[in-house]
Design a protein around this motif. Structure first.
Motif, PDB file in Angstrom:
ATOM      1  N   ARG A  88       0.838  -1.209   0.000  1.00  0.00           N
ATOM      2  CA  ARG A  88       0.000   0.000   0.000  1.00  0.00           C
ATOM      3  C   ARG A  88       0.866   1.251   0.000  1.00  0.00           C
ATOM      4  O   ARG A  88       0.618   2.193  -0.751  1.00  0.00           O
ATOM      5  N   ASP A  89       1.890   1.278   0.850  1.00  0.00           N
ATOM      6  CA  ASP A  89       2.779   2.446   0.897  1.00  0.00           C
ATOM      7  C   ASP A  89       3.467   2.683  -0.445  1.00  0.00           C
ATOM      8  O   ASP A  89       3.682   3.821  -0.847  1.00  0.00           O
ATOM      9  N   ALA A  90       3.805   1.609  -1.139  1.00  0.00           N
ATOM     10  CA  ALA A  90       4.522   1.728  -2.415  1.00  0.00           C
ATOM     11  C   ALA A  90       3.620   2.151  -3.566  1.00  0.00           C
ATOM     12  O   ALA A  90       4.095   2.802  -4.514  1.00  0.00           O
ATOM     13  N   LEU A  91       2.325   1.813  -3.499  1.00  0.00           N
ATOM     14  CA  LEU A  91       1.455   1.992  -4.669  1.00  0.00           C
ATOM     15  C   LEU A  91       0.326   3.009  -4.511  1.00  0.00           C
ATOM     16  O   LEU A  91      -0.027   3.681  -5.484  1.00  0.00           O
ATOM     17  N   HIS A  92      -0.258   3.121  -3.345  1.00  0.00           N
ATOM     18  CA  HIS A  92      -1.460   3.950  -3.170  1.00  0.00           C
ATOM     19  C   HIS A  92      -1.184   5.415  -3.524  1.00  0.00           C
ATOM     20  O   HIS A  92      -0.299   6.048  -2.961  1.00  0.00           O
ATOM     21  N   GLU A  93      -1.944   5.898  -4.493  1.00  0.00           N
ATOM     22  CA  GLU A  93      -1.868   7.283  -4.971  1.00  0.00           C
ATOM     23  C   GLU A  93      -0.470   7.692  -5.455  1.00  0.00           C
ATOM     24  O   GLU A  93      -0.094   8.854  -5.388  1.00  0.00           O
ATOM     25  N   ARG A  94       0.269   6.720  -5.965  1.00  0.00           N
ATOM     26  CA  ARG A  94       1.599   7.000  -6.520  1.00  0.00           C
ATOM     27  C   ARG A  94       1.493   7.258  -8.020  1.00  0.00           C
ATOM     28  O   ARG A  94       0.623   6.716  -8.698  1.00  0.00           O
ATOM     29  N   ALA A  95       2.395   8.056  -8.524  1.00  0.00           N
ATOM     30  CA  ALA A  95       2.463   8.355  -9.960  1.00  0.00           C
ATOM     31  C   ALA A  95       3.453   7.387 -10.596  1.00  0.00           C
ATOM     32  O   ALA A  95       4.660   7.580 -10.502  1.00  0.00           O
ATOM     33  N   SER A 110      -8.920  -2.545  -1.148  1.00  0.00           N
ATOM     34  CA  SER A 110      -9.141  -3.402   0.019  1.00  0.00           C
ATOM     35  C   SER A 110      -7.985  -4.379   0.207  1.00  0.00           C
ATOM     36  O   SER A 110      -7.217  -4.630  -0.720  1.00  0.00           O
ATOM     37  N   SER A 111      -7.900  -4.893   1.423  1.00  0.00           N
ATOM     38  CA  SER A 111      -6.926  -5.944   1.759  1.00  0.00           C
ATOM     39  C   SER A 111      -7.589  -6.918   2.704  1.00  0.00           C
ATOM     40  O   SER A 111      -8.405  -6.522   3.541  1.00  0.00           O
ATOM     41  N   ASP A 112      -7.249  -8.193   2.576  1.00  0.00           N
ATOM     42  CA  ASP A 112      -7.695  -9.163   3.564  1.00  0.00           C
ATOM     43  C   ASP A 112      -6.641 -10.250   3.704  1.00  0.00           C
ATOM     44  O   ASP A 112      -5.843 -10.474   2.800  1.00  0.00           O
ATOM     45  N   GLY A 124      -2.603 -13.208   1.753  1.00  0.00           N
ATOM     46  CA  GLY A 124      -3.177 -11.868   1.740  1.00  0.00           C
ATOM     47  C   GLY A 124      -3.613 -11.513   0.333  1.00  0.00           C
ATOM     48  O   GLY A 124      -2.954 -11.883  -0.642  1.00  0.00           O
ATOM     49  N   VAL A 125      -4.739 -10.820   0.224  1.00  0.00           N
ATOM     50  CA  VAL A 125      -5.249 -10.369  -1.067  1.00  0.00           C
ATOM     51  C   VAL A 125      -5.386  -8.858  -1.000  1.00  0.00           C
ATOM     52  O   VAL A 125      -6.053  -8.325  -0.101  1.00  0.00           O
ATOM     53  N   VAL A 126      -4.727  -8.168  -1.933  1.00  0.00           N
ATOM     54  CA  VAL A 126      -4.726  -6.709  -1.959  1.00  0.00           C
ATOM     55  C   VAL A 126      -5.271  -6.267  -3.312  1.00  0.00           C
ATOM     56  O   VAL A 126      -4.797  -6.727  -4.353  1.00  0.00           O
TER      57      VAL A 126
END
Length: 136
Positions: A88-95, A110-112, A124-126
């Protein structure tokens, strides 16, 4: 021109194998489309990807639903959660640089995490949603 779906997958892959948080959580660049036989845990695989038309009356665009799977045999779910947080830190809202396309947005959906039926593997599924438009 490279397909938007494959170009996005390549951009996600290149981002993940270069990200220090992901590398630390996985113990190396263990991100695969096709997992080599005998690969040690933990690792991340590309799962289902869905592409939908997102065009307007004047512009072409595509909506992508991208799934990443985290696989671990660590004790408990902690490692899976750590890897999912690093993703998530690497990808969320990244250009990201998506060949022949412009990435409009990339958002974590989502993640589970769960234990698999073998009793020793944690999974884990992201899920992410992205929108792209062609540059050519």
């Amino acid at each position: 021109m490279v397909s938007a779906g494959f170009a996005l997958q390549r951009a996600v892959y290149e981002t993940l194998i270069a990200d220090h948080g992901v590398l630390a959580a996985l113990g190396g660049p263990h991100v695969f489309d096709d997992v080599p036989q005998g690969t040690a845990f933990p690792y991340v695989t590309f799962g289902r990807s869905t592409l939908r038309d997102w065009s307007t009356g004047s512009d072409r665009g595509e909506e992508h639903l991208v799934t990443l799977h985290v696989w671990s045999r660590g004790a408990g779910r902690k490692l899976v959660h750590d890897v999912m947080a690093a993703l998530r830190d690497a990808l969320h809202e990244r250009a990201l640089n998506v060949s022949d396309h412009r990435l409009i947005n990339l958002r974590h959906v989502s993640s589970d995490a769960r234990r698999e039926s073998d009793g020793q593997t944690y999974h884990g599924v992201v899920r992410y949603r992205a929108v792209t438009e062609p540059t050519v």
